[in-house]
Design a protein around this motif. Structure first.
Motif, PDB file in Angstrom:
ATOM      1  N   ARG A   1     -65.580   9.631  15.627  1.00  0.00           N
ATOM      2  CA  ARG A   1     -64.885   8.344  15.610  1.00  0.00           C
ATOM      3  C   ARG A   1     -65.326   7.467  16.767  1.00  0.00           C
ATOM      4  O   ARG A   1     -65.590   6.267  16.583  1.00  0.00           O
ATOM      5  CB  ARG A   1     -63.373   8.577  15.669  1.00  0.00           C
ATOM      6  CG  ARG A   1     -62.556   7.291  15.721  1.00  0.00           C
ATOM      7  CD  ARG A   1     -61.064   7.602  15.658  1.00  0.00           C
ATOM      8  NE  ARG A   1     -60.663   8.505  16.728  1.00  0.00           N
ATOM      9  CZ  ARG A   1     -59.546   9.241  16.699  1.00  0.00           C
ATOM     10  NH1 ARG A   1     -58.743   9.197  15.656  1.00  0.00           N
ATOM     11  NH2 ARG A   1     -59.238  10.039  17.709  1.00  0.00           N
ATOM     12  N   ASP A   2     -65.453   8.060  17.961  1.00  0.00           N
ATOM     13  CA  ASP A   2     -65.909   7.301  19.121  1.00  0.00           C
ATOM     14  C   ASP A   2     -67.307   6.731  18.888  1.00  0.00           C
ATOM     15  O   ASP A   2     -67.602   5.593  19.263  1.00  0.00           O
ATOM     16  CB  ASP A   2     -65.940   8.194  20.368  1.00  0.00           C
ATOM     17  CG  ASP A   2     -64.565   8.673  20.794  1.00  0.00           C
ATOM     18  OD1 ASP A   2     -63.571   7.987  20.468  1.00  0.00           O
ATOM     19  OD2 ASP A   2     -64.487   9.740  21.430  1.00  0.00           O
TER      20      ASP A   2
ATOM     21  N   ILE B   1     -67.167   3.830  16.276  1.00  0.00           N
ATOM     22  CA  ILE B   1     -66.585   2.625  16.877  1.00  0.00           C
ATOM     23  C   ILE B   1     -67.545   2.025  17.897  1.00  0.00           C
ATOM     24  O   ILE B   1     -67.767   0.808  17.928  1.00  0.00           O
ATOM     25  CB  ILE B   1     -65.228   2.957  17.536  1.00  0.00           C
ATOM     26  CG1 ILE B   1     -64.194   3.331  16.461  1.00  0.00           C
ATOM     27  CG2 ILE B   1     -64.726   1.780  18.357  1.00  0.00           C
ATOM     28  CD1 ILE B   1     -62.883   3.856  17.016  1.00  0.00           C
TER      29      ILE B   1
ATOM     30  N   ARG C   1     -70.089   1.165   8.415  1.00  0.00           N
ATOM     31  CA  ARG C   1     -69.394   1.822   9.526  1.00  0.00           C
ATOM     32  C   ARG C   1     -68.121   1.090   9.948  1.00  0.00           C
ATOM     33  O   ARG C   1     -67.183   1.717  10.461  1.00  0.00           O
ATOM     34  CB  ARG C   1     -70.328   2.013  10.719  1.00  0.00           C
ATOM     35  CG  ARG C   1     -70.790   0.737  11.413  1.00  0.00           C
ATOM     36  CD  ARG C   1     -71.972   1.065  12.336  1.00  0.00           C
ATOM     37  NE  ARG C   1     -72.346  -0.048  13.202  1.00  0.00           N
ATOM     38  CZ  ARG C   1     -73.069  -1.094  12.821  1.00  0.00           C
ATOM     39  NH1 ARG C   1     -73.477  -1.199  11.562  1.00  0.00           N
ATOM     40  NH2 ARG C   1     -73.377  -2.031  13.697  1.00  0.00           N
TER      41      ARG C   1
ATOM     42  N   PHE D   1     -65.059   2.646   8.389  1.00  0.00           N
ATOM     43  CA  PHE D   1     -64.705   4.040   8.670  1.00  0.00           C
ATOM     44  C   PHE D   1     -63.222   4.138   9.014  1.00  0.00           C
ATOM     45  O   PHE D   1     -62.685   3.332   9.782  1.00  0.00           O
ATOM     46  CB  PHE D   1     -65.548   4.568   9.830  1.00  0.00           C
ATOM     47  CG  PHE D   1     -65.206   5.969  10.237  1.00  0.00           C
ATOM     48  CD1 PHE D   1     -65.601   7.050   9.457  1.00  0.00           C
ATOM     49  CD2 PHE D   1     -64.474   6.210  11.387  1.00  0.00           C
ATOM     50  CE1 PHE D   1     -65.285   8.348   9.827  1.00  0.00           C
ATOM     51  CE2 PHE D   1     -64.159   7.505  11.770  1.00  0.00           C
ATOM     52  CZ  PHE D   1     -64.566   8.575  10.982  1.00  0.00           C
ATOM     53  N   ASP D   2     -62.543   5.114   8.457  1.00  0.00           N
ATOM     54  CA  ASP D   2     -61.114   5.313   8.680  1.00  0.00           C
ATOM     55  C   ASP D   2     -60.902   5.904  10.077  1.00  0.00           C
ATOM     56  O   ASP D   2     -61.178   7.086  10.316  1.00  0.00           O
ATOM     57  CB  ASP D   2     -60.542   6.247   7.608  1.00  0.00           C
ATOM     58  CG  ASP D   2     -59.035   6.395   7.706  1.00  0.00           C
ATOM     59  OD1 ASP D   2     -58.439   5.940   8.710  1.00  0.00           O
ATOM     60  OD2 ASP D   2     -58.442   6.977   6.772  1.00  0.00           O
ATOM     61  N   ARG D   3     -60.393   5.101  10.970  1.00  0.00           N
ATOM     62  CA  ARG D   3     -60.256   5.521  12.370  1.00  0.00           C
ATOM     63  C   ARG D   3     -59.118   6.509  12.583  1.00  0.00           C
ATOM     64  O   ARG D   3     -58.917   6.988  13.700  1.00  0.00           O
ATOM     65  CB  ARG D   3     -60.066   4.297  13.265  1.00  0.00           C
ATOM     66  CG  ARG D   3     -61.248   3.330  13.196  1.00  0.00           C
ATOM     67  CD  ARG D   3     -61.082   2.175  14.153  1.00  0.00           C
ATOM     68  NE  ARG D   3     -62.167   1.212  14.011  1.00  0.00           N
ATOM     69  CZ  ARG D   3     -62.356   0.189  14.836  1.00  0.00           C
ATOM     70  NH1 ARG D   3     -61.533  -0.008  15.849  1.00  0.00           N
ATOM     71  NH2 ARG D   3     -63.365  -0.646  14.631  1.00  0.00           N
TER      72      ARG D   3
ATOM     73  N   HIS E   1     -59.254   9.379  11.534  1.00  0.00           N
ATOM     74  CA  HIS E   1     -59.895  10.685  11.552  1.00  0.00           C
ATOM     75  C   HIS E   1     -60.991  10.735  12.616  1.00  0.00           C
ATOM     76  O   HIS E   1     -61.749   9.774  12.786  1.00  0.00           O
ATOM     77  CB  HIS E   1     -60.510  10.998  10.190  1.00  0.00           C
ATOM     78  CG  HIS E   1     -59.521  10.959   9.069  1.00  0.00           C
ATOM     79  ND1 HIS E   1     -58.605  11.964   8.855  1.00  0.00           N
ATOM     80  CD2 HIS E   1     -59.295  10.027   8.112  1.00  0.00           C
ATOM     81  CE1 HIS E   1     -57.861  11.655   7.806  1.00  0.00           C
ATOM     82  NE2 HIS E   1     -58.249  10.488   7.345  1.00  0.00           N
ATOM     83  N   GLU E   2     -61.081  11.858  13.312  1.00  0.00           N
ATOM     84  CA  GLU E   2     -62.129  12.020  14.314  1.00  0.00           C
ATOM     85  C   GLU E   2     -63.448  12.468  13.703  1.00  0.00           C
ATOM     86  O   GLU E   2     -64.518  12.132  14.213  1.00  0.00           O
ATOM     87  CB  GLU E   2     -61.702  13.051  15.374  1.00  0.00           C
ATOM     88  CG  GLU E   2     -60.555  12.595  16.254  1.00  0.00           C
ATOM     89  CD  GLU E   2     -60.296  13.569  17.381  1.00  0.00           C
ATOM     90  OE1 GLU E   2     -60.890  14.671  17.380  1.00  0.00           O
ATOM     91  OE2 GLU E   2     -59.506  13.228  18.282  1.00  0.00           O
TER      92      GLU E   2
ATOM     93  N   ALA F   1     -66.416  12.607  11.059  1.00  0.00           N
ATOM     94  CA  ALA F   1     -67.059  11.734  10.073  1.00  0.00           C
ATOM     95  C   ALA F   1     -67.705  12.510   8.936  1.00  0.00           C
ATOM     96  O   ALA F   1     -68.194  11.898   7.983  1.00  0.00           O
ATOM     97  CB  ALA F   1     -68.118  10.862  10.755  1.00  0.00           C
TER      98      ALA F   1
END
Length: 202
Positions: A5-6, A9, A57, A60-62, A64-65, A67
């Motif tokens: 996730r990091d 983002i 990107r 992306f559903d944040r 969840h950590e 991917a």
């Protein structure tokens, strides 16, 4: 260590960061694609998966950590364009199936996944004949090593739908190979990742 996730983002402002996601997951995506469509097409599937994911990107559903389910979902979408190659791979692949075809026993032992080391050829035609959505659900669970929640995320469906599809697939494969045996790893609840209630679908 940064979570997926990091990385996703961060890549919104520093696109080069997305390469970290490629290094982290590309081998898994390639192996999954190779099992489904053969090694010749797998490189293209793997590369295009990350191209598509990069362009998507921001969505992306944040929550969840990890991917991986998201990436496997993209790969699965791309694989649907390669039905002929997938059918050939299913016929040629010497792998196995076990937990889906063995028993209606509701115990925790009967919960798991295809074991890609034994008798898939006997069921290749049955798997190839599955509806696309059922085959995708089965092979994400079996070959992408995703749990029910991961498969649900990959396909954008409720977890209850994953359970019902896998239950339906198990019944169909049981007809195709009534003598298939439950693998030892299924008996042991491989990786300890069979969540409570997972056996209700298998």
């Amino acid at each position: 260590m940064s979570t997926d996730r990091d990385i996703v983002i961060g890549s919104l402002t520093e696109p080069a960061m997305f390469g970290l996601l490629f290094h982290r997951h590309s081998d898994r995506i390639f192996r999954y694609a190779a099992k489904r469509v053969g090694r010749d097409a797998a490189d293209d599937i793997m590369s295009e998966t990350f191209v598509v994911a990069f362009h998507r990107r921001a969505r992306f559903d944040r929550a969840h950590e990890d991917a991986a389910p998201w990436l496997f979902g993209v790969a699965t979408m791309l694989i649907r364009r390669h039905r002929a190659a997938e059918a050939r791979s299913l016929r040629l692949l010497e792998a196995s199936t076990s937990a889906f075809v063995a028993s209606d026993d509701p115990g925790p032992d009967v919960g798991d996944r295809l074991d890609a080391a034994r008798e898939l050829r006997a069921l290749a035609d049955a798997i190839a004949a599955l509806a696309t959505r059922d085959r995708d659900t089965l092979l994400l669970y079996a070959w992408a090593d995703l749990d029910y929640e991961g498969v649900a995320r990959a396909l954008g469906i409720p977890i209850g739908t994953v359970r019902s599809r896998l239950n339906r697939v198990r019944r169909k494969l049981a007809v195709a190979a009534p003598r298939a045996e439950i693998s030892n790893r299924a008996r042991e609840g491989r990786d300890g990742r069979i969540g409570e209630g997972a056996h209700s679908a298998l």
